[in-house]
Design a protein around this motif. Structure first.
Motif, short mmCIF file in Angstrom:
data_model
loop_
_atom_site.label_atom_id
_atom_site.label_comp_id
_atom_site.label_asym_id
_atom_site.label_seq_id
_atom_site.Cartn_x
_atom_site.Cartn_y
_atom_site.Cartn_z
N ALA A 318 0.80 -1.22 0.00
CA ALA A 318 0.00 0.00 0.00
C ALA A 318 0.83 1.27 0.00
CB ALA A 318 -0.92 0.01 1.23
N ASN A 319 2.11 1.17 0.35
CA ASN A 319 2.94 2.36 0.47
C ASN A 319 3.20 2.99 -0.90
OD1 ASN A 319 3.11 1.93 3.25
ND2 ASN A 319 4.90 0.62 3.01
N VAL A 320 3.36 4.30 -0.90
CA VAL A 320 3.56 5.04 -2.15
C VAL A 320 4.99 5.59 -2.18
CG1 VAL A 320 2.77 6.94 -3.61
CG2 VAL A 320 1.12 5.68 -2.19
N HIS A 321 5.69 5.32 -3.26
CA HIS A 321 7.01 5.91 -3.49
C HIS A 321 6.82 7.14 -4.37
CE1 HIS A 321 9.70 2.51 -2.11
NE2 HIS A 321 8.51 1.95 -2.08
N VAL A 322 7.17 8.28 -3.84
CA VAL A 322 7.04 9.55 -4.57
C VAL A 322 8.40 9.87 -5.19
CG1 VAL A 322 6.37 11.97 -4.45
CG2 VAL A 322 5.32 10.31 -2.88
N LEU A 323 8.46 9.86 -6.51
CA LEU A 323 9.70 10.06 -7.25
C LEU A 323 9.71 11.45 -7.86
CD1 LEU A 323 9.85 6.64 -9.14
CD2 LEU A 323 10.97 7.23 -6.98
N PHE A 324 10.88 12.11 -7.79
CA PHE A 324 10.97 13.45 -8.36
C PHE A 324 12.44 13.84 -8.53
CE2 PHE A 324 10.47 13.59 -3.78
CZ PHE A 324 11.44 14.48 -3.33
N PRO A 325 12.74 14.70 -9.51
CA PRO A 325 14.12 15.15 -9.72
C PRO A 325 14.54 16.16 -8.67
CG PRO A 325 12.67 16.25 -11.26
CD PRO A 325 11.82 15.26 -10.52
N HIS A 326 15.84 16.32 -8.51
CA HIS A 326 16.37 17.20 -7.47
C HIS A 326 15.93 18.65 -7.66
CE1 HIS A 326 19.06 18.33 -4.24
NE2 HIS A 326 19.55 19.30 -4.99
N LYS A 327 15.74 19.07 -8.90
CA LYS A 327 15.36 20.46 -9.15
C LYS A 327 14.00 20.81 -8.55
CE LYS A 327 13.19 19.63 -13.70
NZ LYS A 327 11.84 20.05 -13.31
N LYS A 329 12.88 19.50 -5.63
CA LYS A 329 12.88 19.00 -4.26
C LYS A 329 12.19 19.95 -3.28
CE LYS A 329 15.92 16.97 -0.72
NZ LYS A 329 15.19 17.52 0.40
N GLU A 330 12.47 21.23 -3.35
CA GLU A 330 11.91 22.15 -2.37
C GLU A 330 10.38 22.18 -2.44
OE1 GLU A 330 12.28 26.88 -1.08
OE2 GLU A 330 13.72 26.01 -2.49
N LEU A 331 9.84 22.27 -3.65
CA LEU A 331 8.38 22.31 -3.81
C LEU A 331 7.75 20.99 -3.39
CD1 LEU A 331 7.73 24.21 -7.17
CD2 LEU A 331 6.91 24.85 -4.89
N VAL A 332 8.35 19.87 -3.80
CA VAL A 332 7.76 18.56 -3.52
C VAL A 332 7.83 18.24 -2.02
CG1 VAL A 332 7.92 16.08 -3.94
CG2 VAL A 332 8.17 17.68 -5.84
N ASP A 333 8.95 18.58 -1.39
CA ASP A 333 9.06 18.34 0.06
C ASP A 333 7.96 19.07 0.82
OD1 ASP A 333 11.24 16.72 -0.23
OD2 ASP A 333 12.72 18.17 0.48
N GLU A 334 7.69 20.30 0.43
CA GLU A 334 6.62 21.07 1.08
C GLU A 334 5.26 20.43 0.83
OE1 GLU A 334 4.73 24.13 3.26
OE2 GLU A 334 6.79 23.39 3.20
#
Length: 363
Positions: A318-327, A329-334
Protein backbone atom coordinates in the motif's frame (compact mmCIF):
# COMPACT_ATOMS: atom_id res chain seq x y z
CA UNK A 1 26.79 -17.55 -18.57
CA UNK A 2 25.34 -20.67 -16.96
CA UNK A 3 24.95 -21.72 -13.37
CA UNK A 4 27.96 -24.03 -13.25
CA UNK A 5 30.26 -21.06 -13.74
CA UNK A 6 29.36 -19.94 -10.21
CA UNK A 7 30.41 -23.16 -8.49
CA UNK A 8 33.26 -22.55 -6.03
CA UNK A 9 36.42 -24.21 -7.41
CA UNK A 10 39.41 -22.42 -5.85
CA UNK A 11 42.91 -23.06 -7.14
CA UNK A 12 44.69 -21.88 -4.01
CA UNK A 13 42.62 -22.01 -0.84
CA UNK A 14 43.60 -20.10 2.30
CA UNK A 15 42.70 -21.77 5.58
CA UNK A 16 40.79 -19.36 7.80
CA UNK A 17 40.52 -18.90 11.54
CA UNK A 18 37.75 -17.03 13.35
CA UNK A 19 36.75 -13.73 11.77
CA UNK A 20 33.93 -11.40 10.76
CA UNK A 21 32.70 -9.60 7.67
CA UNK A 22 30.27 -6.69 7.44
CA UNK A 23 28.32 -5.26 4.49
CA UNK A 24 25.71 -2.52 4.19
CA UNK A 25 23.32 -3.12 1.31
CA UNK A 26 20.42 -0.90 0.20
CA UNK A 27 16.88 -1.60 -0.79
CA UNK A 28 15.69 -0.68 -4.28
CA UNK A 29 12.50 0.40 -6.02
CA UNK A 30 11.62 -1.05 -9.40
CA UNK A 31 10.59 1.26 -12.24
CA UNK A 32 9.76 -1.54 -14.66
CA UNK A 33 8.30 -4.27 -12.46
CA UNK A 34 8.99 -7.99 -12.20
CA UNK A 35 5.91 -10.04 -11.32
CA UNK A 36 5.96 -13.70 -12.27
CA UNK A 37 8.80 -16.20 -12.20
CA UNK A 38 9.87 -19.77 -12.73
CA UNK A 39 12.18 -21.82 -10.54
CA UNK A 40 14.84 -21.21 -9.45
CA UNK A 41 13.98 -17.52 -9.19
CA UNK A 42 14.02 -16.85 -12.94
CA UNK A 43 12.00 -13.73 -13.87
CA UNK A 44 9.42 -13.84 -16.63
CA UNK A 45 10.47 -10.35 -17.74
CA UNK A 46 13.33 -7.96 -17.17
CA UNK A 47 13.11 -5.20 -14.57
CA UNK A 48 15.02 -2.04 -13.74
CA UNK A 49 15.24 -0.24 -10.41
CA UNK A 50 16.64 2.75 -8.63
CA UNK A 51 19.07 1.72 -5.91
CA UNK A 52 18.23 3.59 -2.72
CA UNK A 53 20.61 5.08 -0.16
CA UNK A 54 19.03 5.63 3.25
CA UNK A 55 16.94 2.42 3.37
CA UNK A 56 19.58 -0.24 3.93
CA UNK A 57 20.44 -3.35 5.91
CA UNK A 58 23.75 -3.80 7.71
CA UNK A 59 24.75 -7.43 8.19
CA UNK A 60 27.77 -8.76 10.07
CA UNK A 61 28.76 -12.37 9.51
CA UNK A 62 30.90 -13.86 12.29
CA UNK A 63 32.44 -17.16 11.27
CA UNK A 64 34.38 -19.93 13.01
CA UNK A 65 35.67 -23.12 11.38
CA UNK A 66 33.82 -26.13 12.78
CA UNK A 67 35.86 -28.26 15.16
CA UNK A 68 33.94 -31.37 14.08
CA UNK A 69 33.18 -31.50 10.34
CA UNK A 70 29.54 -31.95 9.31
CA UNK A 71 27.35 -31.27 6.29
CA UNK A 72 24.66 -29.47 8.29
CA UNK A 73 24.18 -25.72 8.60
CA UNK A 74 25.26 -24.21 11.90
CA UNK A 75 24.12 -20.64 12.42
CA UNK A 76 22.37 -18.26 14.76
CA UNK A 77 20.67 -15.09 13.56
CA UNK A 78 20.21 -11.88 15.52
CA UNK A 79 18.08 -8.92 14.49
CA UNK A 80 18.91 -5.61 16.17
CA UNK A 81 20.59 -7.42 19.05
CA UNK A 82 17.98 -10.09 19.73
CA UNK A 83 18.10 -13.68 18.55
CA UNK A 84 15.40 -14.23 15.91
CA UNK A 85 14.55 -17.89 15.45
CA UNK A 86 11.67 -16.82 13.21
CA UNK A 87 14.29 -15.79 10.61
CA UNK A 88 15.88 -19.23 10.56
CA UNK A 89 13.58 -21.00 8.04
CA UNK A 90 14.15 -18.38 5.34
CA UNK A 91 17.92 -18.38 5.84
CA UNK A 92 18.07 -22.17 5.93
CA UNK A 93 16.09 -22.31 2.69
CA UNK A 94 18.51 -19.78 1.20
CA UNK A 95 21.52 -21.84 2.32
CA UNK A 96 20.04 -24.97 0.74
CA UNK A 97 19.55 -23.15 -2.55
CA UNK A 98 23.11 -21.80 -2.69
CA UNK A 99 24.96 -24.82 -1.27
CA UNK A 100 26.14 -26.06 -4.69
CA UNK A 101 27.77 -22.67 -5.35
CA UNK A 102 29.31 -22.02 -1.91
CA UNK A 103 29.74 -25.52 -0.43
CA UNK A 104 32.13 -24.16 2.20
CA UNK A 105 29.20 -22.76 4.21
CA UNK A 106 28.90 -26.13 5.95
CA UNK A 107 32.53 -25.84 7.10
CA UNK A 108 31.75 -22.92 9.41
CA UNK A 109 29.60 -21.97 12.37
CA UNK A 110 27.99 -18.57 11.75
CA UNK A 111 26.58 -15.81 13.88
CA UNK A 112 24.54 -13.50 11.63
CA UNK A 113 23.84 -10.05 13.07
CA UNK A 114 21.57 -7.80 11.03
CA UNK A 115 19.81 -4.47 11.44
CA UNK A 116 17.82 -2.10 9.25
CA UNK A 117 18.13 1.65 8.95
CA UNK A 118 14.34 1.81 8.76
CA UNK A 119 11.86 0.54 11.36
CA UNK A 120 11.15 -3.18 11.01
CA UNK A 121 7.43 -2.45 11.10
CA UNK A 122 7.62 0.38 8.57
CA UNK A 123 6.16 -1.60 5.70
CA UNK A 124 9.41 -1.42 3.70
CA UNK A 125 10.39 -4.85 2.42
CA UNK A 126 13.82 -5.75 3.75
CA UNK A 127 14.32 -8.96 1.76
CA UNK A 128 16.22 -7.20 -1.04
CA UNK A 129 18.62 -5.38 1.26
CA UNK A 130 18.89 -8.24 3.75
CA UNK A 131 19.55 -11.05 1.29
CA UNK A 132 21.99 -9.00 -0.77
CA UNK A 133 23.93 -8.03 2.36
CA UNK A 134 24.17 -11.67 3.46
CA UNK A 135 25.20 -12.78 -0.03
CA UNK A 136 27.95 -10.16 -0.07
CA UNK A 137 29.23 -11.37 3.30
CA UNK A 138 29.40 -14.94 2.00
CA UNK A 139 31.22 -13.82 -1.13
CA UNK A 140 33.71 -11.84 0.94
CA UNK A 141 34.27 -15.05 2.90
CA UNK A 142 34.92 -16.84 -0.39
CA UNK A 143 37.41 -14.12 -1.36
CA UNK A 144 39.26 -14.57 1.93
CA UNK A 145 39.57 -18.25 1.06
CA UNK A 146 40.42 -17.53 -2.57
CA UNK A 147 42.16 -14.10 -2.82
CA UNK A 148 42.39 -14.40 -6.62
CA UNK A 149 38.65 -13.71 -6.90
CA UNK A 150 38.19 -10.32 -8.60
CA UNK A 151 35.88 -7.62 -7.23
CA UNK A 152 33.78 -7.78 -10.41
CA UNK A 153 33.32 -11.54 -10.07
CA UNK A 154 32.54 -11.13 -6.36
CA UNK A 155 29.72 -8.68 -7.11
CA UNK A 156 28.32 -10.73 -9.96
CA UNK A 157 28.23 -13.95 -7.95
CA UNK A 158 26.82 -12.11 -4.92
CA UNK A 159 23.95 -10.91 -7.12
CA UNK A 160 23.51 -14.47 -8.41
CA UNK A 161 23.32 -15.80 -4.85
CA UNK A 162 21.11 -12.98 -3.57
CA UNK A 163 18.59 -13.73 -6.32
CA UNK A 164 18.13 -17.21 -4.87
CA UNK A 165 17.08 -15.66 -1.56
CA UNK A 166 14.91 -12.87 -2.97
CA UNK A 167 14.57 -12.03 -6.64
CA UNK A 168 14.70 -8.28 -6.18
CA UNK A 169 17.86 -8.67 -4.06
CA UNK A 170 19.75 -9.22 -7.32
CA UNK A 171 19.26 -5.49 -7.98
CA UNK A 172 20.59 -4.16 -4.64
CA UNK A 173 24.34 -4.41 -5.10
CA UNK A 174 25.15 -1.54 -7.47
CA UNK A 175 23.56 1.71 -8.61
CA UNK A 176 22.01 4.08 -9.43
CA UNK A 177 20.07 1.93 -11.93
CA UNK A 178 20.23 -1.86 -12.09
CA UNK A 179 18.67 -4.29 -14.58
CA UNK A 180 17.76 -7.87 -13.74
CA UNK A 181 16.40 -10.21 -16.37
CA UNK A 182 17.45 -10.85 -19.92
CA UNK A 183 16.43 -8.20 -22.44
CA UNK A 184 17.55 -8.06 -26.08
CA UNK A 185 18.24 -4.32 -25.92
CA UNK A 186 20.28 -4.37 -22.69
CA UNK A 187 23.81 -5.62 -23.33
CA UNK A 188 24.96 -8.10 -20.70
CA UNK A 189 21.56 -8.52 -19.06
CA UNK A 190 20.83 -11.90 -17.51
CA UNK A 191 18.11 -13.82 -15.71
CA UNK A 192 20.76 -15.07 -13.27
CA UNK A 193 22.04 -11.78 -11.80
CA UNK A 194 21.57 -8.03 -11.91
CA UNK A 195 23.86 -5.63 -13.77
CA UNK A 196 24.43 -1.92 -13.51
CA UNK A 197 22.40 -0.38 -16.33
CA UNK A 198 24.92 -0.15 -19.20
CA UNK A 199 23.23 2.58 -21.25
CA UNK A 200 23.74 6.31 -21.05
CA UNK A 201 22.01 7.95 -18.08
CA UNK A 202 21.09 11.63 -18.15
CA UNK A 203 22.33 13.54 -15.12
CA UNK A 204 18.77 14.25 -13.94
CA UNK A 205 18.31 10.57 -13.08
CA UNK A 206 21.54 10.35 -11.10
CA UNK A 207 20.09 12.53 -8.33
CA UNK A 208 16.48 11.36 -8.31
CA UNK A 209 14.62 11.39 -5.00
CA UNK A 210 12.26 8.77 -3.58
CA UNK A 211 10.13 9.69 -0.58
CA UNK A 212 8.36 6.62 0.76
CA UNK A 213 4.93 7.33 2.24
CA UNK A 214 4.12 4.75 4.91
CA UNK A 215 0.42 4.28 4.28
CA UNK A 216 0.18 0.84 5.89
CA UNK A 217 2.87 -0.63 8.15
CA UNK A 218 1.11 -3.95 8.70
CA UNK A 219 1.91 -7.37 7.26
CA UNK A 220 0.75 -7.74 3.67
CA UNK A 221 -2.41 -9.79 3.13
CA UNK A 222 -0.66 -11.77 0.39
CA UNK A 223 3.08 -12.48 0.29
CA UNK A 224 5.09 -11.64 -2.81
CA UNK A 225 5.88 -15.35 -3.27
CA UNK A 226 2.18 -16.21 -3.39
CA UNK A 227 1.56 -13.25 -5.71
CA UNK A 228 4.25 -14.36 -8.16
CA UNK A 229 2.83 -17.88 -8.21
CA UNK A 230 -0.60 -16.52 -9.11
CA UNK A 231 0.84 -15.34 -12.43
CA UNK A 232 0.88 -18.98 -13.52
CA UNK A 233 -2.17 -19.40 -15.77
CA UNK A 234 -3.12 -15.75 -15.20
CA UNK A 235 -5.30 -14.74 -18.20
CA UNK A 236 -3.26 -11.57 -18.80
CA UNK A 237 0.19 -12.90 -17.89
CA UNK A 238 1.75 -13.10 -21.34
CA UNK A 239 0.45 -9.66 -22.29
CA UNK A 240 1.91 -8.28 -19.05
CA UNK A 241 5.33 -9.83 -19.69
CA UNK A 242 5.32 -8.35 -23.20
CA UNK A 243 4.29 -4.97 -21.81
CA UNK A 244 7.19 -4.96 -19.36
CA UNK A 245 9.71 -5.88 -22.05
CA UNK A 246 8.35 -3.15 -24.33
CA UNK A 247 8.46 -0.60 -21.50
CA UNK A 248 12.10 -1.45 -20.90
CA UNK A 249 12.83 -0.69 -24.56
CA UNK A 250 10.85 2.56 -24.34
CA UNK A 251 12.64 3.60 -21.15
CA UNK A 252 16.16 3.36 -22.56
CA UNK A 253 16.08 6.49 -24.79
CA UNK A 254 14.23 8.32 -22.00
CA UNK A 255 17.06 7.60 -19.56
CA UNK A 256 19.52 8.93 -22.13
CA UNK A 257 17.73 12.18 -23.00
CA UNK A 258 16.26 13.04 -19.58
CA UNK A 259 12.68 13.00 -20.91
CA UNK A 260 10.85 13.38 -17.59
CA UNK A 261 7.36 13.30 -19.10
CA UNK A 262 8.13 10.01 -20.82
CA UNK A 263 9.64 8.67 -17.58
CA UNK A 264 6.52 9.54 -15.61
CA UNK A 265 4.25 7.87 -18.17
CA UNK A 266 6.11 4.55 -18.06
CA UNK A 267 6.72 4.46 -14.29
CA UNK A 268 3.12 5.14 -13.30
CA UNK A 269 1.69 2.71 -15.87
CA UNK A 270 4.06 0.04 -14.59
CA UNK A 271 2.89 0.57 -11.00
CA UNK A 272 -0.76 0.36 -11.95
CA UNK A 273 -0.19 -2.68 -14.19
CA UNK A 274 1.44 -4.49 -11.28
CA UNK A 275 -1.61 -3.97 -9.11
CA UNK A 276 -3.96 -4.77 -12.00
CA UNK A 277 -2.38 -8.23 -12.13
CA UNK A 278 -3.12 -8.68 -8.43
CA UNK A 279 -6.72 -7.57 -8.83
CA UNK A 280 -7.35 -9.97 -11.73
CA UNK A 281 -5.57 -13.10 -10.45
CA UNK A 282 -7.38 -16.13 -9.07
CA UNK A 283 -7.82 -15.64 -6.18
CA UNK A 284 -7.81 -11.85 -6.61
CA UNK A 285 -6.60 -9.40 -4.00
CA UNK A 286 -6.09 -5.68 -3.45
CA UNK A 287 -3.05 -4.37 -1.58
CA UNK A 288 -3.75 -0.67 -2.12
CA UNK A 289 -5.61 1.15 0.64
CA UNK A 290 -8.02 4.11 0.39
CA UNK A 291 -5.18 6.46 1.39
CA UNK A 292 -3.01 5.02 -1.39
CA UNK A 293 -5.58 6.15 -3.94
CA UNK A 294 -6.03 9.52 -2.26
CA UNK A 295 -2.30 10.15 -2.44
CA UNK A 296 -2.18 9.20 -6.13
CA UNK A 297 -5.03 11.57 -6.94
CA UNK A 298 -3.31 14.40 -5.07
CA UNK A 299 -0.01 13.75 -6.84
CA UNK A 300 -1.76 13.99 -10.20
CA UNK A 301 -3.47 17.24 -9.22
CA UNK A 302 -0.25 18.75 -7.83
CA UNK A 303 1.71 17.79 -10.94
CA UNK A 304 -0.87 19.52 -13.13
CA UNK A 305 -0.97 22.71 -11.06
CA UNK A 306 2.72 23.03 -10.19
CA UNK A 307 4.29 21.68 -13.40
CA UNK A 308 6.68 19.72 -11.17
CA UNK A 309 7.88 16.39 -12.55
CA UNK A 310 6.58 14.41 -9.60
CA UNK A 311 5.24 10.88 -10.02
CA UNK A 312 4.50 7.78 -8.00
CA UNK A 313 5.30 4.12 -8.07
CA UNK A 314 4.18 1.23 -5.90
CA UNK A 315 5.68 -2.03 -4.81
CA UNK A 316 3.53 -5.02 -3.83
CA UNK A 317 1.88 -3.14 -0.99
CA UNK A 318 0.00 0.00 0.00
CA UNK A 319 2.94 2.36 0.47
CA UNK A 320 3.56 5.04 -2.15
CA UNK A 321 7.01 5.91 -3.49
CA UNK A 322 7.04 9.55 -4.57
CA UNK A 323 9.70 10.06 -7.25
CA UNK A 324 10.97 13.45 -8.36
CA UNK A 325 14.12 15.15 -9.72
CA UNK A 326 16.37 17.20 -7.47
CA UNK A 327 15.36 20.46 -9.15
CA UNK A 328 11.82 20.05 -7.75
CA UNK A 329 12.88 19.00 -4.26
CA UNK A 330 11.91 22.15 -2.37
CA UNK A 331 8.38 22.31 -3.81
CA UNK A 332 7.76 18.56 -3.52
CA UNK A 333 9.06 18.34 0.06
CA UNK A 334 6.62 21.07 1.08
CA UNK A 335 3.78 19.32 -0.75
CA UNK A 336 4.53 16.04 1.00
CA UNK A 337 4.66 17.67 4.45
CA UNK A 338 1.49 19.73 4.03
CA UNK A 339 -0.75 17.48 1.91
CA UNK A 340 0.44 13.87 1.85
CA UNK A 341 1.91 13.10 5.27
CA UNK A 342 -1.52 13.13 6.89
CA UNK A 343 -2.47 10.04 4.82
CA UNK A 344 0.44 8.05 6.31
CA UNK A 345 0.35 6.06 9.52
CA UNK A 346 1.42 8.48 12.27
CA UNK A 347 2.37 10.96 9.52
CA UNK A 348 5.47 8.86 8.80
CA UNK A 349 7.50 8.94 5.61
CA UNK A 350 11.12 8.20 4.67
CA UNK A 351 13.17 10.53 2.49
CA UNK A 352 15.57 8.69 0.22
CA UNK A 353 17.38 9.11 -3.09
CA UNK A 354 19.20 7.17 -5.79
CA UNK A 355 22.46 5.69 -4.57
CA UNK A 356 25.57 3.85 -5.67
CA UNK A 357 24.96 0.46 -4.11
CA UNK A 358 26.32 -1.73 -1.33
CA UNK A 359 29.32 -0.80 0.80
CA UNK A 360 31.79 -2.98 2.66
CA UNK A 361 31.99 -2.12 6.33
CA UNK A 362 34.66 -4.70 7.15
CA UNK A 363 38.03 -3.62 8.51
Amino acid sequence: MIEKNFVFEPKHTVNLTDGSICWQSPSNIALVKYWGKTEPQIPKNSSISFTLTNCHTTTTLHYSPKKIPSRSFDFKVFFEGEEKNSFRPKIESFFNRILDYVPFITDFSFRIETENSFPHSSGIASSASGMSALALCLMSLQKRMDPHLSEADLLQKASFLARLGSGSAARSLEGPLVVWGQHPDVIGSSDLFGIRYPGEIHEVFGTFHDTILLVDKGVKQVSSTVGHNLMVDHPFAEARFDQAQNNMSRLMPILKTGDLDGFIDIVEKEALSLHAMMMTSDPYFILMKPNTLEIIERIWAFRKSSKCHICFTLDAGANVHVLFPHKDKELVDEFIRTELASFCENNQFISDHAGSGAKSASS
